[in-house]
Design an enzyme around this catalytic site. Structure first.
Site, PDB file in Angstrom:
ATOM      1  N   ILE A   1       2.241  19.014 -19.016  1.00 11.23           N
ATOM      2  CA  ILE A   1       3.636  18.589 -18.870  1.00 11.23           C
ATOM      3  C   ILE A   1       4.454  19.037 -20.081  1.00 11.23           C
ATOM      4  CG2 ILE A   1       5.173  16.578 -18.699  1.00 11.23           C
ATOM      5  CD1 ILE A   1       2.892  15.162 -17.141  1.00 11.23           C
TER       6      ILE A   1
ATOM      7  N   TYR B   1      -7.148   3.089 -19.098  1.00 14.66           N
ATOM      8  CA  TYR B   1      -6.029   4.041 -19.177  1.00 14.66           C
ATOM      9  C   TYR B   1      -4.711   3.339 -18.831  1.00 14.66           C
ATOM     10  CZ  TYR B   1      -2.978   7.971 -17.938  1.00 14.66           C
ATOM     11  OH  TYR B   1      -1.912   8.841 -17.845  1.00 14.66           O
TER      12      TYR B   1
ATOM     13  N   LEU C   1       4.052  12.479 -25.593  1.00  9.85           N
ATOM     14  CA  LEU C   1       3.157  12.774 -24.464  1.00  9.85           C
ATOM     15  C   LEU C   1       1.688  12.752 -24.872  1.00  9.85           C
ATOM     16  CD1 LEU C   1       4.976  15.929 -22.976  1.00  9.85           C
ATOM     17  CD2 LEU C   1       5.330  13.547 -22.335  1.00  9.85           C
ATOM     18  N   ALA C   2       1.385  12.816 -26.170  1.00 12.68           N
ATOM     19  CA  ALA C   2      -0.018  12.956 -26.596  1.00 12.68           C
ATOM     20  C   ALA C   2      -0.835  11.807 -26.035  1.00 12.68           C
ATOM     21  CB  ALA C   2      -0.103  12.961 -28.125  1.00 12.68           C
TER      22      ALA C   2
ATOM     23  N   GLY D   1       1.696  16.047 -28.066  1.00 17.78           N
ATOM     24  CA  GLY D   1       0.948  16.482 -26.874  1.00 17.78           C
ATOM     25  C   GLY D   1       1.675  17.590 -26.121  1.00 17.78           C
TER      26      GLY D   1
END
Ligand SMILES: NC(=O)c1ccc[n+]([C@@H]2O[C@H](COP(=O)([O-])OP(=O)(O)OC[C@H]3O[C@@H](n4cnc5c(N)ncnc54)[C@H](O)[C@@H]3O)[C@@H](O)[C@H]2O)c1
Length: 371
Positions: free
Chosen positions: A14, A182, A79-80, A9
């Protein structure tokens, strides 16, 4: 220490700052990113990524792509993710697939390609409501609000006797209270990181990020990044849409501080096995930040719309207790908020942003997710 680091990601908001920071520190960077449309639009996504980073377009759920991306890698920053609390409440499979299954695929691949350390991005959303103190001075971990209804007078959580609770900074020991898919996904990512590292001789670290802001956050994604969403509305001459009464409080941390936290968490020996809050240590109301941003963008004349309704899954107050990260990692956010806003405004001024906020609200309302 100079390493070859994979950032999943890493073409995102970020990730690009983390890549810059790690390159500055002398590392080699490979990015695995599928460049999802909601974040990257029709662009090839590589424009804002540091040209010295190697970009591999691929999905974190694709075993072969992940195995290839891990070739020759010393450490990983994971981060993905699909990022958006409200959207996760109806795109359940999509969120769970990328966030949970993607993390599972990554860690299964790491069994055959072990690395020194993995640092995973978790989120303050796992806390649900932050920590509160009741009228008797006792700390309350499982604060809850009165049943939500339009324009309610009392948005703040109350105790069993109906007395208001006072929000205090939230430390890592507060029990998670998973209020959205989430949040559930981020907690799964966090636990997977710790469960799947130690037995395989890998060091795992999780950073619970608070509200990250800064230039480069997707203006086209109406589901995440409250400042980016407000900025995109103002840029299009529209009123920022503020849910509830705007007095909900959050901790806004600049993306450059977050990038430093990742780079430090990757190397400091004492970080191994830890989970750390990463925030600024300051809390602000959403209404105040909307006003400050409008000022920074020279759009003071555009007043926000106070919706007077809450999104299901949103929490009232949560802001960061920074003590553990300061003590263990020596981490302190240094970016001044007003200066950060000024830089954000400068960046936003030269962008074009499709305004998808009304569409987002319609999607949530159609499913009864705004109450
Ligand atoms: N921005 C915040 O305020 C915040 C707060 C807490 C936690 N986080 C976490 O930090 C991380 C990065 O967030 P961000 O703000 O940079 O978001 P972002 O959407 O800008 O970046 C996420 C990146 O992941 C990529 N991606 C999505 N699905 C993928 C898949 N299946 N395979 C490969 N790549 C995929 C996207 O294309 C995107 O480039 C996420 O894990 C997020 O949950 C962000």
């Amino acid at each position: 220490m100079s390493e070859h680091i994979l950032i999943t990601g890493g073409a995102g908001f970020i990730g690009r700052f983390v890549a810059d920071e790690l390159l500055r520190r002398g590392n080699k960077i490979r990015v695995l990113d599928s460049l999802i449309e909601q974040v990257h639009g029709e662009t090839d996504g590589a424009q804002m990524l540091n040209a010295e980073a190697e970009l591999v377009r691929g999905d974190v759920r694709d075993k072969a792509a992940v195995a290839r991306a891990l070739d020759g890698i010393d450490s990983v920053i994971h981060l993905a993710a699909e990022v958006g609390v409200g959207q996760s409440m109806y795109e359940v499979e999509r969120y769970t697939s990328t966030n949970d299954v993607g993390t599972a695929v990554l860690f299964e691949a790491l069994i055959d390609h072990p690395v020194r350390r993995v640092v995973t991005a978790s989120s303050m959303s796992i806390y649900g409501e932050g920590l509160y103190r009741d009228a008797d001075g006792e700390l309350v971990q499982d604060a809850d609000r009165p049943a939500l209804r339009d324009n309610q007078a009392q948005w703040d959580p109350v105790d069993d006797l109906g007395r208001p609770l006072a929000a205090v900074a939230t430390p890592e020991w507060k029990r998670p209270n998973l209020a959205s898919i989430y949040a559930l996904n981020k907690y799964v990512q966090e636990r997977t990181t710790h469960i799947m590292t130690k037995p395989y001789g890998i060091e795992g670290v999780c950073l619970r990020l608070f509200n990250v802001y800064g230039p480069g956050q997707a203006l086209s994604n109406p589901y995440t990044g409250v400042l980016a969403i407000f900025a995109s509305r103002l840029l299009n001459g529209q009123q920022p849409m503020i849910f509830e009464d705007g007095e909900q409080r959050r901790d806004f941390v600049h993306v450059s501080d977050v990038a430093r936290a990742f780079a430090d968490a990757l190397v400091l020996p004492q970080a191994a096995g830890g989970t750390f809050n990463i925030g600024s240590g300051h809390h602000r109301s959403v209404r105040d930040v909307a006003a400050s941003l409008a000022g920074a963008m020279g759009k003071n004349q555009i007043q926000p719309e106070i919706v007077g309704k809450a999104r299901i899954g949103d929490i009232r107050h949560c802001f960061c207790d920074t003590t553990l990260a300061a003590d263990m990692l020596g981490f302190r956010a240094t970016q001044d908020f007003d200066q950060g806003l000024a830089e954000l405004a400068e960046w936003v001024a030269v962008q074009t942003a499709p305004d998808r906020v009304a569409q987002m609200r319609a999607e949530l309302e159609a499913r009864g997710l705004v109450a």
